[in-house]
Design a protein around this motif. Structure first.
Motif, PDB file in Angstrom:
ATOM      1  N   LYS A 233      -9.300 -16.421  -5.168  1.00  0.00           N
ATOM      2  CA  LYS A 233     -10.211 -16.157  -4.188  1.00  0.00           C
ATOM      3  C   LYS A 233     -10.335 -16.980  -2.881  1.00  0.00           C
ATOM      4  CE  LYS A 233     -15.404 -16.139  -4.002  1.00  0.00           C
ATOM      5  NZ  LYS A 233     -16.643 -16.444  -4.820  1.00  0.00           N
ATOM      6  N   ALA A 234      -9.817 -18.136  -2.913  1.00  0.00           N
ATOM      7  CA  ALA A 234      -9.463 -18.868  -1.934  1.00  0.00           C
ATOM      8  C   ALA A 234      -8.392 -18.512  -1.191  1.00  0.00           C
ATOM      9  CB  ALA A 234      -9.315 -20.440  -2.242  1.00  0.00           C
TER      10      ALA A 234
ATOM     11  N   THR B 249      -7.697 -22.670   2.934  1.00  0.00           N
ATOM     12  CA  THR B 249      -6.369 -23.300   2.684  1.00  0.00           C
ATOM     13  C   THR B 249      -6.756 -24.786   1.993  1.00  0.00           C
ATOM     14  OG1 THR B 249      -6.327 -24.081   4.845  1.00  0.00           O
ATOM     15  CG2 THR B 249      -4.875 -22.208   4.215  1.00  0.00           C
ATOM     16  N   ARG B 250      -7.999 -25.165   2.307  1.00  0.00           N
ATOM     17  CA  ARG B 250      -8.487 -26.494   2.036  1.00  0.00           C
ATOM     18  C   ARG B 250      -8.755 -26.394   0.586  1.00  0.00           C
ATOM     19  NH1 ARG B 250     -13.946 -29.768   4.426  1.00  0.00           N
ATOM     20  NH2 ARG B 250     -13.627 -31.449   2.791  1.00  0.00           N
ATOM     21  N   THR B 251      -9.188 -25.623  -0.005  1.00  0.00           N
ATOM     22  CA  THR B 251      -9.508 -25.463  -1.475  1.00  0.00           C
ATOM     23  C   THR B 251      -8.054 -25.140  -2.290  1.00  0.00           C
ATOM     24  OG1 THR B 251     -11.691 -24.322  -1.254  1.00  0.00           O
ATOM     25  CG2 THR B 251     -10.667 -24.010  -3.383  1.00  0.00           C
ATOM     26  N   MET B 252      -7.259 -24.422  -1.513  1.00  0.00           N
ATOM     27  CA  MET B 252      -5.980 -24.259  -2.021  1.00  0.00           C
ATOM     28  C   MET B 252      -5.342 -25.508  -2.382  1.00  0.00           C
ATOM     29  SD  MET B 252      -4.712 -20.712  -0.009  1.00  0.00           S
ATOM     30  CE  MET B 252      -3.121 -21.057  -0.568  1.00  0.00           C
TER      31      MET B 252
ATOM     32  N   LEU C 126       1.001 -21.308 -12.744  1.00  0.00           N
ATOM     33  CA  LEU C 126      -0.225 -21.533 -13.432  1.00  0.00           C
ATOM     34  C   LEU C 126      -1.476 -21.404 -12.680  1.00  0.00           C
ATOM     35  CD1 LEU C 126      -1.254 -22.737 -16.108  1.00  0.00           C
ATOM     36  CD2 LEU C 126      -0.626 -25.015 -15.316  1.00  0.00           C
ATOM     37  N   VAL C 127      -1.735 -21.980 -11.402  1.00  0.00           N
ATOM     38  CA  VAL C 127      -2.866 -22.038 -10.853  1.00  0.00           C
ATOM     39  C   VAL C 127      -3.170 -20.516 -10.243  1.00  0.00           C
ATOM     40  CG1 VAL C 127      -2.608 -24.482 -10.044  1.00  0.00           C
ATOM     41  CG2 VAL C 127      -1.872 -22.813  -8.541  1.00  0.00           C
ATOM     42  N   TYR C 128      -2.174 -19.699 -10.374  1.00  0.00           N
ATOM     43  CA  TYR C 128      -2.554 -18.206  -9.862  1.00  0.00           C
ATOM     44  C   TYR C 128      -2.622 -17.479 -11.310  1.00  0.00           C
ATOM     45  CZ  TYR C 128      -2.214 -18.892  -4.736  1.00  0.00           C
ATOM     46  OH  TYR C 128      -2.299 -19.066  -3.527  1.00  0.00           O
TER      47      TYR C 128
ATOM     48  N   ILE D  57      -1.608  -7.201   4.045  1.00  0.00           N
ATOM     49  CA  ILE D  57      -0.445  -7.961   3.505  1.00  0.00           C
ATOM     50  C   ILE D  57      -0.490  -9.317   3.898  1.00  0.00           C
ATOM     51  CG2 ILE D  57       2.239  -7.808   3.228  1.00  0.00           C
ATOM     52  CD1 ILE D  57       2.315  -5.046   4.092  1.00  0.00           C
ATOM     53  N   LEU D  58      -0.574 -10.387   2.996  1.00  0.00           N
ATOM     54  CA  LEU D  58      -0.986 -11.525   3.340  1.00  0.00           C
ATOM     55  C   LEU D  58       0.222 -12.347   3.146  1.00  0.00           C
ATOM     56  CD1 LEU D  58      -4.562 -12.349   1.802  1.00  0.00           C
ATOM     57  CD2 LEU D  58      -3.938 -11.494   4.239  1.00  0.00           C
ATOM     58  N   ALA D  59       0.817 -13.085   4.058  1.00  0.00           N
ATOM     59  CA  ALA D  59       1.953 -14.455   3.949  1.00  0.00           C
ATOM     60  C   ALA D  59       1.310 -15.619   3.474  1.00  0.00           C
ATOM     61  CB  ALA D  59       2.744 -14.309   5.397  1.00  0.00           C
ATOM     62  N   VAL D  60       1.912 -16.057   2.204  1.00  0.00           N
ATOM     63  CA  VAL D  60       1.141 -17.232   1.770  1.00  0.00           C
ATOM     64  C   VAL D  60       2.244 -18.374   1.807  1.00  0.00           C
ATOM     65  CG1 VAL D  60      -0.046 -18.505  -0.187  1.00  0.00           C
ATOM     66  CG2 VAL D  60      -0.695 -16.056   0.560  1.00  0.00           C
TER      67      VAL D  60
END
Length: 536
Positions: free
Chosen positions: A400-401, A407-410, A439-441, A515-518
């Motif tokens: 969700k974040a 990005t702070r929550t991430m 794991l976190v995703y 399309i999101l670049a992370v």
């Protein structure tokens, strides 16, 4: 014809199967068995495989081919076995005693009741078939069979399915297990009336018998033995053929060939050939839907059963395996019992035997998406997994974040991962960081197909999130150890990773969302995580 002797049941079951749309001809196993029997003098075969890998189908096939219940030419005349030089001589040529050891008498409460059904049933069939031999119902089976052999010069083929089923029954004691092995020994070992004996089960004989009761059997398992390996499970070429039938005969076919590979491939034979889970492939093609067909018969507790007493030893490995990594080990589980697993290697070995993991090149791994979903379910549901469970539960918030660009929550969630005491989070390489990110995703897998090291544009992206809904946002995630998230996103742009979602020129876009670049980075010196999300 009787209940055990020349039963018509195997014939009818195999005839029904041979008429189905997605039938696969595995009759070459008959040629291999006959070659071993006739040319090599081998008489005792024990083939062990995970459940739902075609053991009963093969047993029915042998009963239908060798038994005298019905003429098998209508089934086998156009199959591969008809080309075997032994075909004319052995088709419907023998007295076959077919025993499905999973069958119980009504209201069975003891091993004696269980054994009496088999012994009385076979004796009854023999008395009807050989009335002139003056057999007696109160004698042992082997005495009556020996009498028939001496008077009629008849040898019998024994086909026995699920030989180990009795060991899983609550009413069976340790003494009963020993008696059962002695029963099989007396029935089969060194008996002149045995043409050959073919036996299947999930677990090998060594699991239950360390002595000489039935050591005349030569055992063939999926991992360590090459012989017969291609007959249990589907090979790539067989799945290609089935998929062709599916495309020709299914209106509005929804499944791709890639779907079948992703979901049901991944098992390995001792020779290194890859195998598909046959039950799941047939289920998917028949229903025109990808689903969990094999694992649906047991919840994630089936996996948890094996690891529950070794959680602290195994949970780091679980994170790596769910990330797609291989765990090196020496397979040793074929003599280990499911109730006496004392080491991590024994646990993994038992899970390989049951098909919950696969083994290749000295390592265990999760074979496919169908099993991966069950492992994901385990991580999300079992609080006793400790930090793994806690981080997995955070995975919904992480997705969700990310979609919101928070990005702070991430970074906060990633810091929580790093602050755990597990050695896996040492971040000495991108493998460990990849395991953490996976794991976190974890919860994202409900909405996305997540691929590691996926070919895209001019390179390979660390994680690609393919949305299940075409209008949802797609994600390209790149990791950097001792780098910056800006560098990660620059790599995504410079190497045109977004082409993975945009499709070919002139074709309509398969995905219509953003399309999101992370970019995610970790600094070994500062122990800090940094994140950045940009729309491409």
């Amino acid at each position: 014809m009787g209940m055990f002797l020349n039963s018509i049941a195997p014939f009818e079951e195999y005839k029904r199967l041979a008429k189905t749309r997605f039938f696969v001809d595995k009759t070459d196993i008959i040629r291999e068995i006959l070659t071993a029997v006739v040319e090599d003098g081998q008489r005792y075969f024990c083939i062990t495989r995970p459940r739902r890998f075609g053991k009963s189908i093969m047993a029915n096939m042998l009963g239908a081919f060798f038994g005298r219940a019905e003429c098998g030419e209508q089934i086998f005349g156009h199959l591969k076995v008809a080309e075997c030089r032994y075909y004319p001589k052995y088709l419907n040529s023998h007295e076959v005693i077919y025993i499905d050891f999973s069958r119980l008498p009504r209201d069975c409460k003891s091993y004696e009741q269980y054994k009496e059904r088999i012994q009385d049933g076979i004796n009854c069939d023999l008395l009807k078939a050989y009335p002139e031999s003056k057999l007696r119902a109160d004698r042992s089976i082997w005495d009556n069979l020996q009498t028939v052999f001496e008077q009629e010069h008849v040898r019998f083929i024994f086909v026995m399915d699920e030989w180990d089923a009795v060991f899983h029954k609550d009413f069976v004691t340790e003494k009963d297990k020993k008696n059962y092995l002695e029963f099989l020994r007396d029935l089969l070992k060194g008996q002149a009336y045995v043409e050959f004996a073919y036996m299947t089960g999930v677990l090998p004989i060594a699991k239950y018998s360390s002595g000489s009761e039935i050591n005349m059997f030569k055992e063939y398992d999926m991992v360590a033995t090459e012989k017969f390996s291609e007959y249990f499970g589907f090979l790539d070429g067989e799945v290609d053929a089935l998929f062709g039938i599916y495309q020709r005969t299914t209106p509005n076919a929804k499944i791709t060939r890639e779907d079948l590979a992703e979901w049901y491939d991944g098992y390995h034979t001792a020779s290194g050939r890859r195998l598909y889970n046959p039950r799941s492939v047939i289920g998917a093609l028949t229903d025109n839907q990808i689903n969990s067909y094999w694992t649906s018969s047991g919840p994630c507790d089936e996996i948890f059963y094996y690891i529950r007493n070794h959680i602290e030893e195994i949970r780091d490995d679980l994170v790596l395996m769910v990330s797609g990594e291989h765990i090196e080990m020496k397979l040793q589980g074929y003599a280990a019992t499911s109730t006496e697993l004392h080491t991590k290697n024994q646990v993994y070995s038992a899970m390989v035997v049951y098909g919950l993991l696969t083994y290749a090149d000295g390592a265990v791994l999760i074979p496919n998406r169908e099993l991966m979903d069950k492992f994901n379910e385990l991580l999300l549901e079992k609080e006793s997994l400790g930090y793994v469970y806690r981080l997995a539960k955070e995975s919904g918030r992480m997705l969700k974040a990310t979609l919101a660009g928070d990005t702070r929550t991430m970074a906060e969630i990633l810091k929580l991962a790093h602050d755990t005491e597990s050695p896996i989070f040492s971040y000495n390489s991108e493998i460990e960081l990849s395991a953490v990110v996976n794991l976190v995703y974890l919860a994202a897998r409900d909405k996305y197909r997540v691929e590691r090291e996926d070919k895209a544009g001019e390179g390979y992206v660390d994680f690609t999130f393919y949305p299940e809904r075409k209008e949802a946002d797609a994600l390209l995630l790149e990791l950097k150890v001792n780098g910056t998230p800006e560098e990660a996103i620059r790599q995504i742009r410079d190497r045109n990773y977004a082409l993975r979602f945009r499709g070919k020129m002139g074709e309509p876009a398969k995905y219509t969302g953003r399309i999101l670049a992370v970019g995610i980075s970790y600094d070994r010196k500062t122990k800090e995580h940094s994140c950045k999300v940009e729309a491409l």
